[in-house]
Design an enzyme around this catalytic site. Structure first.
Site, PDB file in Angstrom:
ATOM      1  N   ASP A 481     -82.454 -11.958  22.478  1.00 43.40           N
ATOM      2  CA  ASP A 481     -81.229 -12.378  22.452  1.00 43.40           C
ATOM      3  C   ASP A 481     -81.240 -14.056  22.604  1.00 43.40           C
ATOM      4  OD1 ASP A 481     -78.513 -12.268  21.801  1.00 43.40           O
ATOM      5  OD2 ASP A 481     -78.120 -10.749  23.207  1.00 43.40           O
ATOM      6  N   ASP A 551     -72.113  -8.080  16.903  1.00 44.59           N
ATOM      7  CA  ASP A 551     -71.854  -7.278  17.981  1.00 44.59           C
ATOM      8  C   ASP A 551     -70.470  -6.517  17.682  1.00 44.59           C
ATOM      9  OD1 ASP A 551     -73.464  -8.113  19.806  1.00 44.59           O
ATOM     10  OD2 ASP A 551     -72.248  -9.714  20.651  1.00 44.59           O
TER      11      ASP A 551
END
Length: 741
Positions: A481, A551
């Site tokens: 990430d 997301d």
């Protein structure tokens, strides 16, 4: 595919199965000019006249008094600054006196089988049997500068990969102020173009934008140190009448994960210059004598069959000549990620319970997300301290992974290797390892700073920690990430002359770390991520076969996100999961089956607390996973077609199709966004079928009802369409499976 040189006429033909890219050398200086890109041409001996060099009296060898007029109108293969071409340049170099002027002429060329890798950079690859490369060796004698232009083509794919290599062959240092990867000048007075790009923000990435191309410059870009959520490093020029299935489209994608610019410019003569590469803003490169600089690779795709045709060429190229490793052609494990279920509130017992329930329903992997390391119980600490928090994970990581494996699940883990928290042991030991400008307080985002991974000692430290963790247990998946962009660009290890190199060196450092990771752990499944879908680009696909798409996992929001993503990137690369309702991103409630149908157009998995689900919803997981195993080979390898876009039809419905390469099978997904009262059944035109075949149709909707729709000829399905069973209610959906009979 074929690459050929006509010595008599000084022309190059770079041809794929359906397209041709043609270059001619003009005037006494052998300037490389762009003749044509699109459908293949016939006779090649008359190409030079298309450059108009004999039409005007101002070619430099004939009339030096009008040299600037020539430079400003010529269709350059790689235009340079400072010489009289006032359009966007591809190359800008300053010498020791601060002067900026470059003029390149072609001195020689090579035509080779295959293509060489780009040192330290992602690139397409090909063998001697399925790839050819043209290299134009160009030179500026005044600067003692050599520039090699590379053009590679691939068997059966209408794409051209391009990059440039810049060499300082003199005795003085040169400063590169701009080095783009590609330029394509087009003289197409018969066409009016639209500029298509992908824009967005967190939780709404890669929405399609289409605007008429106008005089002047139209561009997309990033200065964030990553490609970013806001603009993707893809753009296309489509003739005004082009749609999903017809018309000419030129697609352009950059294989790079940092600052970029992609731009189309229409000049006073209506010719169009299409360029892409590293964004020159805040960029420079100190090129010492004897050194070379290699630009990132860019890929051009031409389609004569609209946007769907362009998408298929990109998908085929990425799947066969970019993505690497054992997972390239395999179904990925159905995983469940604990983030939306637990956030930071978890321990060993909770995760084992979580895994046990997941195993009962066919889920194949548990991924432990953020919060397992340092003393991290919120997002305000411990990045950079990649050691297990054994107060949270009693017995350590090896114990947890062993217990999860005993339940029949694989195990994956989350890292954010490029970041550092001010509240971390690493920062307290090495505050200078954070990117920062001396004397200024660096700006934080998500209460974190960015590590200066342009420095080898920083990379070695972080990678060493990660490697130790991965070697400590049977970890088979990593989610990498990156949750903030770069700012306060300063490095304590770069000289003032190198200050403009930091952003590019940062990207090269990240690529090096990922290459080490997949080399040391070749069976690892690597999924890249950046605050959702912020670094979704072709460069990242060279290291990992999939990227977290967004997301926002709400099924309706995902329609636009996945539509834009699939315009360029294969479905097999899109991280797509089923999540809870109401959606944590937008608060919407959508049927569980619809969430599953949308996630099938991706890697497929779950973001929810399975221990808190109703028995009814749990039972639906079994069926969804069965559908995944049934259809994923088709989704992963088939040809993608967009059938209907809710973005275009007022939010009514969305539909897409995947057709097997042999056209014996197809899967259509339809999502009814808004139900309409007193409305007739929907007619759907099916695409990409074998017109010599008949197809049996079976439908399954989001209420669990299945229906035999009969057997139809491909000619009828593609010409007139098929009537679908009516859906009742908003956000309902159906799958239609077609099988050749």
């Amino acid at each position: 595919m074929n690459i050929a040189y006509d010595k008599e006429h000084k022309t190059f033909s770079v041809e794929t199965e359906k397209s041709g890219y043609y270059i001619a050398l003009a005037d006494g200086a052998d300037f490389a000019g762009h003749v044509h890109y699109g459908r293949k041409l016939g006779r090649k001996d008359d190409l030079l006249h298309l450059l108009r060099v004999n039409e005007y009296p101002f070619t430099p060898s004939k009339l030096k008094r009008e040299k600037l007029s020539f430079f400003d109108a010529f269709l350059w293969e790689y235009p340079c600054g400072g010489m009289g071409d006032y359009r966007e340049s591809a190359l800008d170099i300053r010498n020791g006196e601060g002067q900026s002027a470059v003029s390149l002429s072609v001195r020689s060329h090579e035509i080779i089988r295959g293509k060489k890798p780009l040192a330290g950079l992602p690139a397409t690859w090909g063998s001697d049997s399925d790839c050819m490369t043209l290299v134009l060796h160009c030179k500026d004698d005044i600067l003692h500068l050599e520039v090699d232009l590379y053009y590679s083509v691939f068997e059966g794919i209408d794409a051209i990969a391009r990059h440039a290599e810049i060499k300082n062959c003199g005795n003085e240092t040169l400063e590169i102020r701009k080095a783009l990867s590609l330029c394509m000048d087009m003289d197409r007075p018969d066409k009016q173009f639209d500029f298509i790009s992908l824009y967005g923000s967190w939780a709404r990435e890669r929405h399609i934008d289409r605007v008429p191309l106008h005089h002047g410059k139209t561009n997309v870009y990033s200065t964030r140190g990553e490609t970013g959520h806001q603009m993707n490093n893809f753009a296309a020029l489509a003739e005004r009448s082009a749609d999903w299935d017809k018309g000419e489209v030129y697609g352009l994608a950059l294989l790079y994960s940092g600052n970029f610019i992609t731009q189309a410019e229409m000049n006073q003569f209506d010719s169009v210059r299409f360029v892409t590469g590293i964004n020159p803003e805040a960029f420079s490169w100190h090129l010492l004598p004897g050194e070379s600089f290699v630009t990132p690779e860019a890929v051009l795709v031409w389609s004569g069959k609209g946007l769907n045709g362009m998408s298929q060429e990109f998908h085929n190229l990425w799947r066969t000549h970019l993505i690497r490793g054992m997972w390239r052609d395999k179904s990925r494990p159905v995983l469940i990620n604990n983030w939306e279920a637990t956030f930071f509130d978890f321990d060993t017992e909770k995760l084992i319970c979580f895994a046990g329930e997941a195993a009962k329903h066919g889920i194949e992997m548990l991924v432990m997300d953020d919060g397992w390391f340092g003393h991290r119980n919120s997002d305000d600490s411990s990045l950079g301290d990649w050691f297990v928090n054994e107060d949270k994970l009693k017995g350590g990581l090896a114990h947890l992974v062993s217990e999860v494996n005993k339940l029949g699940l694989k195990f994956g883990i989350w890292f954010e290797p490029e970041m550092i928290s001010p509240d971390s042991d690493l920062y307290r030991q090495h505050p200078d390892w954070a990117i920062q400008v001396a004397g200024r307080e660096p700006g934080q985002a998500r209460q974190q700073l960015v590590l200066d991974i342009s420095r080898k000692e920083v990379r070695d430290c972080i990678y060493g920690q990660i490697k130790k963790v991965l070697e400590s247990a049977n970890i088979e998946y990593v989610k990498w990430d990156m949750n903030r962009p770069l700012s306060d660009l300063g490095s304590t290890c770069l000289s003032k002359e190198q200050a403009g190199e930091l952003s590019h060196r940062y990207v090269l450092g990240m690529y090096e770390m990922q290459e080490r990771l997949i080399t040391d752990f070749p069976n690892l499944l690597l999924e890249n991520c950046s605050g959702g879908g912020g670094r979704f680009d072709a460069g990242m696909l060279y290291y990992g076969p999939q990227i977290w798409c967004s997301d926002d996992t709400d099924a309706v929001e995902r329609l636009a996100i996945q539509e834009g993503t699939a315009l360029v990137y294969p479905l097999s690369s899109m991280g797509a999961h089923v999540s809870v309702c109401p959606s944590q991103a937008c608060g919407r409630n959508t049927p569980f089956r619809t969430r599953g149908f949308v996630a099938l157009a991706g890697t497929f998995g779950y973001e929810l607390d399975i221990t808190k689900m109703s028995d009814e919803d749990k039972s639906l997981i079994d069926g969804q996973i069965a559908l995944f195993h049934k259809y994923n080979p088709l989704v992963r390898d088939g040809d993608y077609y967009k059938i209907a876009s809710a973005r275009e039809n007022g939010g009514d419905y969305d539909a897409w199709e995947i057709v097997s390469k042999d056209r014996t099978e197809a899967l259509v997904t339809v999502v009814q966004v808004l139900a309409r009262p007193n409305w007739k059944s929907r007619k759907l035109i099916i695409k990409g079928l074998d017109t010599e075949k008949n197809y049996k149709l079976e439908a399954e909707d989001s209420a669990g009802k299945t229906q035999d729709l009969g057997t139809w000829s491909a000619l009828t399905l593609q010409g007139a369409g098929v009537l679908l069973p009516r859906l009742w209610g908003d956000f309902q959906s159906q799958l239609i499976h077609l099988t050749a009979v």
